[in-house]
Structure formats: structure tokens, C-alpha cells
Design an enzyme around this catalytic site. Structure first.
Site, PDB file in Angstrom:
ATOM      1  N   LYS A 179       0.419  -1.108  -0.593  1.00 56.63           N
ATOM      2  CA  LYS A 179      -0.685   0.608   0.141  1.00 56.63           C
ATOM      3  C   LYS A 179       1.008   0.773  -0.277  1.00 56.63           C
ATOM      4  O   LYS A 179       0.984   2.341  -1.426  1.00 56.63           O
ATOM      5  CB  LYS A 179      -0.543  -0.174   1.389  1.00 56.63           C
ATOM      6  CG  LYS A 179      -1.678   0.969   1.004  1.00 56.63           C
ATOM      7  CD  LYS A 179      -2.761   1.597   2.719  1.00 56.63           C
ATOM      8  CE  LYS A 179      -1.460   1.907   3.462  1.00 56.63           C
ATOM      9  NZ  LYS A 179      -2.010   1.921   5.321  1.00 56.63           N
ATOM     10  N   ASP A 236      -6.680  -0.445   0.341  1.00 55.97           N
ATOM     11  CA  ASP A 236      -6.718  -1.129   1.399  1.00 55.97           C
ATOM     12  C   ASP A 236      -7.909  -1.575   1.726  1.00 55.97           C
ATOM     13  O   ASP A 236      -8.355  -1.862   0.884  1.00 55.97           O
ATOM     14  CB  ASP A 236      -6.652   0.207   2.420  1.00 55.97           C
ATOM     15  CG  ASP A 236      -7.842   1.428   2.318  1.00 55.97           C
ATOM     16  OD1 ASP A 236      -8.909   0.836   0.809  1.00 55.97           O
ATOM     17  OD2 ASP A 236      -8.046   2.363   2.242  1.00 55.97           O
TER      18      ASP A 236
END
Length: 346
Positions: free
Chosen positions: A248, A267
Site C-alpha cells: 500500500k 486498503d
């Protein structure tokens, strides 16, 4: 030094660029968790640090206005641009155009994304002018290491403490100090982790100092910049070797600092959206590395080579709608449950 809220205060110290609101909305871009160095200093005016200088920005319907502090002198009874100090107007114009990537035409991209995606089309008209910033790679990386399990107001406060403790002071505006982002060497020092823990960074302290040290002792700041010229997958792979950097955070840095417009930060919230709103066929029932790749590939197939920019628009819309009605200043400070790139692990 006094803060300048707009061109009516010392007009000779302000410049402007042609930039309609459809191309850029400062209030949406600077408060939505791409960067943590800007503050709404008065309604519609944003003051922050860029390229080792302090700026105030504001805009009208057709132009982006800016002033740079520390490059003026007292002359003829008032403040005037310094004759030989600092960059000239063409250079500061270039810095802003590069930072906001103004050479990328946003309305055409919005039309293409809307044509491909009814969900995007349903929200885009309320959120024009959301574009991806082009940030310094080291600053972007170390800032986003701080975003895991965090939210925008707290991240902003952490970055402010980081800069005050480790970065040189650039100037004071109305008694408020503004500091440059620290150098990698400053954050790689032997006592950096302990100092960061004392500043409230918690477990992130070892990741910030560890990544700064790994870069300093490895490929260096220049090597980090060179990742702009390698393929997305390679840049992502290199970033993921650094302490505290997972898929991420790597995607955030690829998108917002390394010219990888196709990078889609994922996410758990984006994972749920992909499954529930878009019906994406994903393997497994959790956000695994394979799911990261599948979701990124799904949105790249839907939105094309600027998929990360399209996701930034939807992220901004989602962030704003999750907040209670408030003034622009409160919204910029009060983003709630999601961090700037997500809500999970690095």
C-alpha cells in the site's frame, strides 16, 4: 514576517498561472491526504512548504495565484521582489506546474473515466479538479510510512513535529515557524529512532529512521529519484525492500512521487469497494498480496493508464462524504477513520 492572504496584500509579490477550477481545486487536493505540509491559513488561502520554500496559494475561477516568502526586500517604502535573491518567476512557475502536474489535462481524463465507469460518473461532477501531486520521493516515502493505522489530522501533526525537530527553519509567518522536511541523513542518525519515539511516533519510529538509513547507505536519494524512470513493478519491488514499506505505501509513493500514474493504492476499504460495488472477481476473502495485484489490475483495466488518478478522485469523494458537514478548514483538519492511503498495514 507577515502572512500574505492574497494578491491585494503586496501585489508585486504575487504571480499567477492560468489554471481553471476544472483543472485544480486546492481545497480538495491539499486536504485529502496526499500531502501533510499545507494549512488553510485563511479562507481559500493555503500556506505550506514546497521545495525548501514557504508559499501561500489561492485561486479564482481561472487562475492559480502564489507568493513565495523570504525573497522580498524593503524598498521604496514597502516590500518589493528582491533584485537578485531566489528563483525568478519562470522558475517558481515551473515548480508549481511540476508539483501539480498541470501539463496533464484533467477534464479529458474525467470524461474518459466517466464513460468507462458509471460509479465514477455519478460522483465526479461534485469533485472536479482532483489531481495527483508530484512530490519529492524521500519526503513522500517517509511521510507515508507514518500513515498506517492513522488518520490525516494526526499524520499532519506528526509530520509537523518531525520537521520542527529535524528540519531547518525556513521562516516565521505571524510568529508561526515553518521548517523544511528533514534530510535523509538527519533521520538516519544514531539517535533518530529514540527522538522520534519521544515525539510520539511509536512503532513507526524504527521504520522512518530505518528506511532513511537504508536509503542513505544503499542507493541514496539519487537512486530513489531514478525510480521515476524504471517500470512500475520494479519501483514497487524496490520500495517494498525498505523497513515499514508494504504494497500500500509503495503504491502511494509510486503514484505521488515516482510518476507511476497506473499505481492504485489498495486498503481494506478499496478491497470492499472492488468486491461489493464493482463486482470484481477476487481470490480469497482477505487483502492478500495477490488480492492487491488483482484489484490494481482490475482498476487499471477499467480506468486505463491514469488509474491511480481516478482512484484519487473517488478517495477524495469518499473521504469528504464520511465527514460531518464542516467548514473547509475543519474538513482539512478533521478527516476521521481512514488514513491518507488506507486503514491497514503498510
Amino acid at each position: 514576517m507577515k502572512l500574505r492572504d492574497g494578491p491585494s496584500a503586496c501585489p508585486s509579490l504575487w504571480r499567477s498561472l492560468p489554471c481553471p477550477l476544472a483543472e485544480l481545486r486546492l481545497d480538495l487536493v491539499l486536504s485529502s491526504g496526499q500531502t501533510f505540509r499545507w494549512w488553510e491559513s485563511s479562507p481559500g488561502a493555503w500556506t505550506g512548504v514546497l521545495g525548501g520554500r514557504v508559499w501561500t496559494l489561492r485561486q479564482d475561477r481561472e487562475r492559480l495565484w502564489y507568493t513565495v516568502y523570504g525573497e522580498e526586500e524593503e524598498r521604496d517604502g514597502g516590500l518589493q521582489p528582491a533584485r537578485a535573491a531566489g528563483p525568478d518567476g519562470a522558475e517558481t512557475d515551473r515548480i508549481l506546474r511540476d508539483y501539480f502536474q498541470l501539463d496533464v489535462g484533467l477534464p479529458a481524463l474525467y470524461r474518459a473515466w466517466g464513460a468507462a465507469d458509471p460509479l465514477f460518473r455519478s460522483v465526479a461532477s461534485d469533485f472536479p479538479g482532483v489531481r495527483v501531486l508530484r512530490q519529492d520521493p524521500a519526503e513522500c516515502l517517509l511521510s507515508f510510512i507514518c500513515t498506517s493505522n492513522n488518520h490525516i489530522s494526526r499524520i499532519t501533526a506528526m509530520i509537523e513535529r518531525l520537521c520542527r525537530a529535524f528540519g531547518p527553519c525556513l521562516c516565521c509567518l505571524d510568529a508561526r515557524p515553518f521548517h523544511a522536511f528533514p534530510s535523509l541523513s538527519a533521520l538516519a542518525g544514531a539517535d533518530a529512532e529514540a527522538r522520534l519515539r519521544a515525539l510520539g511516533f511509536g512503532y513507526r519510529a524504527k521504520f522512518v529512521s530505518g528506511s532513511a538509513k537504508a536509503i542513505t547507505e544503499g542507493f541514496g536519494a539519487e537512486g530513489l529519484h531514478r525510480l521515476r524512470s524504471v517500470p512500475y513493478a520494479e519501483a514497487r519491488r524496490v520500495l517494498c525492500t525498505l523497513p515499514g514499506v508494504g504494497a500500500k505505501v509503495a503504491d502511494c509513493v509510486c503514484l505521488m512521487a515516482l510518476d507511476k500514474a497506473e499505481a492504485v493504492p489498495v486498503d481494506t476499504h478499496v478491497w470492499r469497494i472492488a468486491r461489493e460495488r464493482y463486482g470484481a472477481a477476487l481470490s480469497g476473502r482477505s487483502l492478500t498480496p495477490r488480492a492487491h495485484q488483482e484489484i490494481g489490475d482490475f482498476f487499471r483495466g477499467l480506468w486505463g493508464p491514469y488509474a491511480g488518478w481516478a482512484q484519487a478522485v473517488l478517495f477524495c469523494a469518499d473521504l469528504r462524504r464520511s465527514q460531518k458537514p464542516a467548514s473547509t478548514r475543519d474538513r482539512a483538519k478533521g478527516a476521521g477513520g481512514r488514513d491518507s492511503c488506507g486503514d491497514g498495514s503498510p
